[in-house]
Design an enzyme around this catalytic site. Structure first.
Site, PDB file in Angstrom:
ATOM      1  N   LYS A  78       0.841  -1.190   0.000  1.00  0.00           N
ATOM      2  CA  LYS A  78       0.000   0.000   0.000  1.00  0.00           C
ATOM      3  C   LYS A  78       0.881   1.246   0.000  1.00  0.00           C
ATOM      4  O   LYS A  78       1.888   1.311   0.721  1.00  0.00           O
ATOM      5  CB  LYS A  78      -0.913  -0.021   1.226  1.00  0.00           C
ATOM      6  CG  LYS A  78      -1.948   1.100   1.286  1.00  0.00           C
ATOM      7  CD  LYS A  78      -2.856   0.903   2.490  1.00  0.00           C
ATOM      8  CE  LYS A  78      -3.912   1.992   2.624  1.00  0.00           C
ATOM      9  NZ  LYS A  78      -4.797   1.768   3.789  1.00  0.00           N
ATOM     10  N   SER A 152      -9.582   1.749   3.156  1.00  0.00           N
ATOM     11  CA  SER A 152      -8.804   2.568   2.252  1.00  0.00           C
ATOM     12  C   SER A 152      -7.821   1.773   1.397  1.00  0.00           C
ATOM     13  O   SER A 152      -7.279   2.284   0.417  1.00  0.00           O
ATOM     14  CB  SER A 152      -8.025   3.628   3.058  1.00  0.00           C
ATOM     15  OG  SER A 152      -7.105   3.036   3.962  1.00  0.00           O
ATOM     16  N   SER A 176      -9.847  -0.490   7.253  1.00  0.00           N
ATOM     17  CA  SER A 176      -9.257  -0.382   5.917  1.00  0.00           C
ATOM     18  C   SER A 176      -8.623  -1.671   5.419  1.00  0.00           C
ATOM     19  O   SER A 176      -8.353  -1.804   4.226  1.00  0.00           O
ATOM     20  CB  SER A 176      -8.193   0.728   5.904  1.00  0.00           C
ATOM     21  OG  SER A 176      -8.793   1.993   6.048  1.00  0.00           O
TER      22      SER A 176
END
Length: 472
Positions: A78, A152, A176
């Site tokens: 990420k 997210s 997330s």
């Protein structure tokens, strides 16, 4: 037939093939490049060039797989986690910087032989559960691109679901790492706070942040977790793993807490409610003792995360940027984050007092159970719905994740999401087909997930449906 012929890649499958000598890291890298070139570019913010990835893979070809448990296994990171050789943007071009070193968790992966393919897209500054708040585009939901991919950690989830990588790193402050898993038919593992180092992580709420793992199976997630877990003296929030944790190893000896009906809100989605009820029935059929629990103290603690002073941590994380160049921040992210300027020290202490009361109530609740069974989300939304009502619908998706933060983090519990049941996308009667592999695209059913509150339940999780995601 080679493991590379499969639509999806697994850690266990690739590991076995590399150990047997059937494939090399360079074979894996060549296949990954082909898949990534044909995939949705919005999954990534940056990718290794073909030359760089092949050069790294050929270097890995010369290593002994017996000494490198992730040798050649491709992963995504990420883009709020530092990885040497890639810029870190947190999905904000104005925030971009080039780290000199790997985040500690990435360093551990590379030491184990993992192949970092690229940096995955996310809701900007990890603020959101929808996956649509990024200037780099919206990663397409692997099941139906009309729907949000979840956030997210949107790109991290979609990259695994689409078979581009075998696992990925995300983050999980308030869901997330679990909402995107739910919306893309994956296992999403959130560790106990402090078990994984956050050195090299762009903070969202620094006192609550966790780095998480996405994988196709519980076994894959556990294999990666074993490698990236560990105390890091450079991280002020790191702590050693607790010792002598005991608990049931199978459902027959497991006390499962089930929230009262009044505790749950499926936002009018009757099918989601029915699917969760079916998951509860499955656990009971497997021999678990079902215990009704009132999770009101956990829900009350969860509200403190966004309705209390903890939003100030998001403001602190990007204070210089948002004050000097507010237009560089996504409008929804900016609105949420600027709310963190207002709380006073008195608000923080009042919230801490309330949290202490709720923590005591949570202690009493958790003492009576081994696992707390929850739906991951109450429903799912189309992208157009979220864009029309971005904050309220996002909050709906986070209702049952925020109860881990701050109360759950203080309790030093882990959270996970495993596949349980498939949800035919609501308000669309045509989505009633049988599950297919993620790369098949639209026409799939959405998985409704229920997972253990403590990470020591992988065997039970596998029996709950199947170790392979999507079997439910």
């Amino acid at each position: 037939m080679s493991v590379l012929d499969d639509e999806v890649l697994t850690v266990a499958g690739l590991r076995s093939a590399v150990l047997d000598g059937g494939i090399k890291p360079s074979n894996i890298a060549a296949e990954v490049l082909k898949r990534c070139d044909a995939a949705d570019p919005a999954i990534w913010i940056s990718r290794a060039s073909s030359q760089d990835l092949m050069a790294e893979a050929k270097r890995l070809d010369g290593l002994d797989p017996a000494d490198h448990p992730l040798l050649g296994i491709p992963c995504a990171v990420k883009d709020n986690i530092d990885a040497r050789g890639f810029a870190t943007t947190a999905a904000c071009p104005a925030f971009e910087y080039r780290p000199e070193a790997d985040a500690e968790v990435v360093r551990r992966l590379r030491a184990a032989g993992a192949l970092v393919v690229g940096k995955s897209n996310l809701d900007q500054f990890a603020t959101g559960l929808v996956g649509v708040r990024s200037p780099y585009g919206i990663p397409g939901n692997s099941i139906d691109p009309e729907f949000v991919p979840g956030g997210s950690s949107s790109g991290s989830a979609v990259a695994v679901a689409m078979g581009l990588v075998a696992f990925s790193l995300g983050t999980d402050t308030a869901g997330s790492g679990r909402v995107p898993a739910a919306f893309n038919n994956l296992v999403g593992w959130k560790p106990t706070k402090g078990l994984l180092s956050t050195t090299g992580l762009v903070p969202a709420c620094r006192s609550l942040d966790c780095i998480s793992v996405f994988a196709l199976t519980a076994g894959d997630a556990a294999a990666v977790a074993e490698i990236v877990s560990g105390f890091d003296a450079a991280d002020a929030f790191s702590r050693p793993a607790p010792e002598n944790i005991s608990g049931p190893s199978d459902w027959e000896h497991c006390r499962v807490g089930v929230p009262l009906d009044a505790n749950l809100d499926f936002f009018g989605d009757a099918e989601a409610a029915a699917l969760f009820a079916g998951a509860v029935t499955t656990a009971e059929r497997l021999g678990a003792t079902m215990i009704p629990v009132d999770i009101t103290p956990l829900l009350d603690a969860a509200r403190l995360l966004y309705e209390g002073p903890w939003v100030s941590e998001r403001y602190i994380a990007i204070q210089e940027l948002i004050e000097c160049d507010p237009d560089a921040v996504h409008p929804v992210t900016r609105e949420i984050t600027l709310g963190g300027r207002d709380p006073k020290a008195t608000d923080l202490f009042r919230a801490e007092y309330r949290l202490a009361e709720l923590r005591r109530a949570a202690d009493m609740l958790i003492a009576e159970i081994d696992v707390l069974l929850l739906p991951t989300v109450g429903t799912i939304y189309r992208i157009a719905e979220v864009e029309a009502d971005p904050i309220r619908l996002n909050s709906n998706l986070g209702q049952l994740h925020q109860l881990h933060e701050p109360a759950g983090s203080v309790r030093r519990r882990r959270a996970g999401r495993v596949p349980a049941r498939w949800h035919a996308a609501r308000r669309d009667a045509c989505r009633t087909g049988l599950p297919r592999q993620p790369a098949a695209g639209a026409g799939r059913r959405f998985p409704c997930r229920a997972g253990p509150a403590d990470g020591r339940q992988p065997d039970a999780a596998q029996r709950f449906g199947s170790d392979r995601a999507g079997a439910g």
